[in-house]
Design a protein around this motif. Structure first.
Motif, PDB file in Angstrom:
ATOM      1  N   VAL A 270      31.907  17.695  50.937  1.00 13.48           N
ATOM      2  CA  VAL A 270      30.551  18.250  51.014  1.00 13.48           C
ATOM      3  C   VAL A 270      30.669  19.721  51.453  1.00 13.48           C
ATOM      4  O   VAL A 270      30.231  20.113  52.535  1.00 13.48           O
TER       5      VAL A 270
ATOM      6  N   ASP B 281      28.000  18.085  42.034  1.00 20.21           N
ATOM      7  CA  ASP B 281      29.364  18.127  41.486  1.00 20.21           C
ATOM      8  C   ASP B 281      30.353  18.641  42.535  1.00 20.21           C
ATOM      9  O   ASP B 281      31.086  19.611  42.299  1.00 20.21           O
ATOM     10  N   PRO B 282      30.378  18.012  43.722  1.00 18.14           N
ATOM     11  CA  PRO B 282      31.191  18.560  44.809  1.00 18.14           C
ATOM     12  C   PRO B 282      32.692  18.546  44.492  1.00 18.14           C
ATOM     13  O   PRO B 282      33.241  17.523  44.100  1.00 18.14           O
TER      14      PRO B 282
ATOM     15  N   GLY C 262      21.135  13.477  41.474  1.00 17.51           N
ATOM     16  CA  GLY C 262      21.768  14.793  41.515  1.00 17.51           C
ATOM     17  C   GLY C 262      21.297  15.592  42.720  1.00 17.51           C
ATOM     18  O   GLY C 262      20.564  15.086  43.574  1.00 17.51           O
ATOM     19  N   CYS C 263      21.704  16.852  42.768  1.00 17.72           N
ATOM     20  CA  CYS C 263      21.408  17.664  43.948  1.00 17.72           C
ATOM     21  C   CYS C 263      19.924  18.026  44.034  1.00 17.72           C
ATOM     22  O   CYS C 263      19.439  18.400  45.098  1.00 17.72           O
TER      23      CYS C 263
ATOM     24  N   GLU D  51      18.580  16.228  46.803  1.00 20.06           N
ATOM     25  CA  GLU D  51      18.974  16.610  48.166  1.00 20.06           C
ATOM     26  C   GLU D  51      18.491  18.027  48.477  1.00 20.06           C
ATOM     27  O   GLU D  51      17.517  18.228  49.174  1.00 20.06           O
TER      28      GLU D  51
ATOM     29  N   GLU E   4      27.103  12.916  42.022  1.00 16.98           N
ATOM     30  CA  GLU E   4      27.972  12.624  43.164  1.00 16.98           C
ATOM     31  C   GLU E   4      29.153  11.733  42.811  1.00 16.98           C
ATOM     32  O   GLU E   4      29.508  10.824  43.563  1.00 16.98           O
TER      33      GLU E   4
ATOM     34  N   GLY F 120      21.762  11.962  46.094  1.00 17.99           N
ATOM     35  CA  GLY F 120      22.489  12.742  45.091  1.00 17.99           C
ATOM     36  C   GLY F 120      23.135  11.841  44.057  1.00 17.99           C
ATOM     37  O   GLY F 120      23.276  12.218  42.898  1.00 17.99           O
TER      38      GLY F 120
HETATM   39  S1  SF4 Z   1      27.048  16.429  47.853  1.00 20.06           S
HETATM   40 FE1  SF4 Z   1      26.594  18.666  47.706  1.00 20.06          FE
HETATM   41  S2  SF4 Z   1      26.166  19.029  45.521  1.00 20.06           S
HETATM   42 FE2  SF4 Z   1      25.958  16.832  45.905  1.00 20.06          FE
HETATM   43  S3  SF4 Z   1      23.801  16.488  46.356  1.00 20.06           S
HETATM   44 FE3  SF4 Z   1      24.836  16.739  48.334  1.00 20.06          FE
HETATM   45  S4  SF4 Z   1      24.619  18.932  48.740  1.00 20.06           S
HETATM   46 FE4  SF4 Z   1      24.176  18.694  46.563  1.00 20.06          FE
END
Ligand code: SF4
Length: 456
Positions: A390, A384-385, A340-341, A344, A443, A336
């Motif tokens: 998480v 963008d947590p 980015g997501c 993931e 992240e 991430g």
């Molecule tokens: S921390 Fe959350 S928003 Fe970021 S990549 Fe992982 S699952 Fe996606």
């Protein structure tokens, strides 16, 4: 130069593969290397520096805790989640660390664990540096590592020359792209799961591979069950209430036969895993922790709702899903912080879509199509947590990713495998999109929901 499916799916601990498991593995490796070089016995002080994304979201992702546990020699695979709090309490109360359980040194967290959110190491946003000193302050050893997502780590040297690292196993049918995978399978008259299983023979015998994969499925099921049984709030400032237990109770009690209730079940499976992950529980990294709910949710859907579902189907699912994960790891990223997501949840969705088609005995071309669809509609997904935890948007995003994976599989199964955008093209697009994406969406909790939603 091939990975194993057991590199893509592995037993882990929450809440993050890149920010918890990777740093724990790196800290342990540093201490073991220190011991192997004979310098551990002279070490009286040890510092850990965390850079960029690791420093910016590390507190919410429990990176500090992971570093302490790793320096004590513990691993994500074998660590008992119930032992974490007592171990951390002992370290913090006594102000001492037992390096790999072999050498006790004084440890002042404020002085020896340093957060450099405004600096980055050159190789990757998840950089860390460990330095050991002797009694007169002389540096005994200093190493830099990168956490690459999914619990993978690499030294600067390994990052520059990946073929010289541990990923050098010679397999029978090496492949570097989706097109190659399809072409080799066609040439040898193999279904994709057969090809992947043949490759796994380079790592262990076939019965051991099958047993290991079924064990992973069993751990996924235990994680779902634990999440259903748990109660209360998740750790952290957001005070997020677990939703899976209530949803599960509602589903069991109503026992309705509405077709859309299948979606409720899939949501419940995914929420349960990711709530466990957020609570620091035991789960299977698939291919990361933040996205760990998608593969189990789709597998649980397969076992519960697809007629004729079997352990053989589970094996086909994991073998093929693992192979798709390898393509992303090799040709793009599963981090991430790097992509980015989409790297993931997008990757997990693609893997699960492909795995489900394999479990349902779809053709190789339908599998490739499903994997492509699973990523195409996650392109550009940011990370963008909120508060660096998480939790939001991560937990719910897994429910969405699981539903999307099932739909991708259904779309592919309704076609004949022919389609315009290839899996390789979508992987290349994902890599480029990740490169172009501003770092505030990778992240760092410096953009998106993380800055537009108050933390409490
Ligand atoms: S921390 Fe959350 S928003 Fe970021 S990549 Fe992982 S699952 Fe996606």
């Amino acid at each position: 130069m091939m990975l194993s499916v057991l590199d893509i799916f592995k037993v882990g601990i929450g809440p993050s593969s890149s920010h918890t498991m990777g740093p724990m593995n790196a800290a342990r490796r540093f201490v073991l290397d220190l011991a192997a070089s004979g310098s551990l016995k002279s070490t009286t002080q040890l510092t850990t520096e965390l850079f960029a994304s690791l420093a910016l979201t590390g507190r919410g992702h429990c990176t500090d805790r992971a570093i302490l546990l790793g320096l004590e020699g513990l691993t994500p695979e074998t660590l008992d989640p119930a032992a974490i709090e007592p171990t951390l309490a002992r370290i913090r109360t006594a102000g001492t660390l037992s390096l790999a359980g072999q050498r006790e040194i004084k440890f002042d967290e404020a002085k020896h664990l340093l957060w450099h959110g405004d600096q980055a190491l050159p190789g990757h946003p998840n950089g860390m540096r460990f330095t050991a000193f002797d009694a007169v302050g002389k540096v005994l050893r200093s190493d830099e590592y990168y956490s690459l997502g999914g619990g993978f780590i690499a030294s600067a040297e390994e990052l520059a020359h990946p073929t010289e690292a541990r990923f050098s196993q010679q397999v029978r049918f090496p492949f570097n792209s989706g097109d190659e995978l399809l072409e080799i399978a066609k040439r040898h008259g193999l279904e994709l799961h057969e090809l992947v299983l043949a490759n796994e023979a380079a790592f262990r015998d076939t019965s051991a591979t099958r047993a290991a994969l079924l064990r992973l499925w069993s751990i996924m099921q235990s994680c779902i069950e634990q999440g259903f049984a748990a109660q209360g709030l998740l750790p952290g400032v957001l005070k997020v209430r677990r939703r899976a237990p209530k949803l599960y109770r509602q589903l069991v009690e109503t026992d309705a036969n509405s077709p859309v209730q299948v979606m409720d079940w899939v949501n419940a499976f995914a929420l349960s895993v990711n709530e466990e992950n957020a609570a620091g529980g035991r789960m299977v990294t698939a291919p990361t922790n933040g996205a760990a709910g998608i593969v189990p949710a789709v597998l649980a859907y397969y076992r519960r709702f697809e007629p004729g579902a079997s352990d053989e189907g589970v094996l086909r699912f994991l073998l093929v899903g693992g192979a798709i994960g390898m393509l992303y790891k090799k040709n793009a990223s599963i981090s991430g912080a790097e992509s980015g997501c989409q790297g993931e949840v997008g990757v997990a969705c693609s893997m699960a879509a492909a795995g489900l088609v394999a479990a349902l005995n779809g053709t190789n071309e339908q599998i490739e199509n499903a994997a492509e669809i699973g990523m195409e509609h996650n392109l550009g997904l940011t990370c963008d947590p909120i508060a660096g935890l998480v939790q939001i948007p991560c937990i719910e995003r897994n429910a969405m990713g699981a539903i999307k994976a099932i739909n991708a599989a259904r779309l592919a199964m309704r076609g004949d495998g022919s389609h315009k955008v290839s899996l390789d093209q979508v992987i290349a697009t994902m890599r480029q999109t990740g490169k172009d994406m501003s770092s505030i969406y990778k992240e760092t909790s410096q953009g998106g929901l993380a800055v537009n939603v108050p933390e409490c």
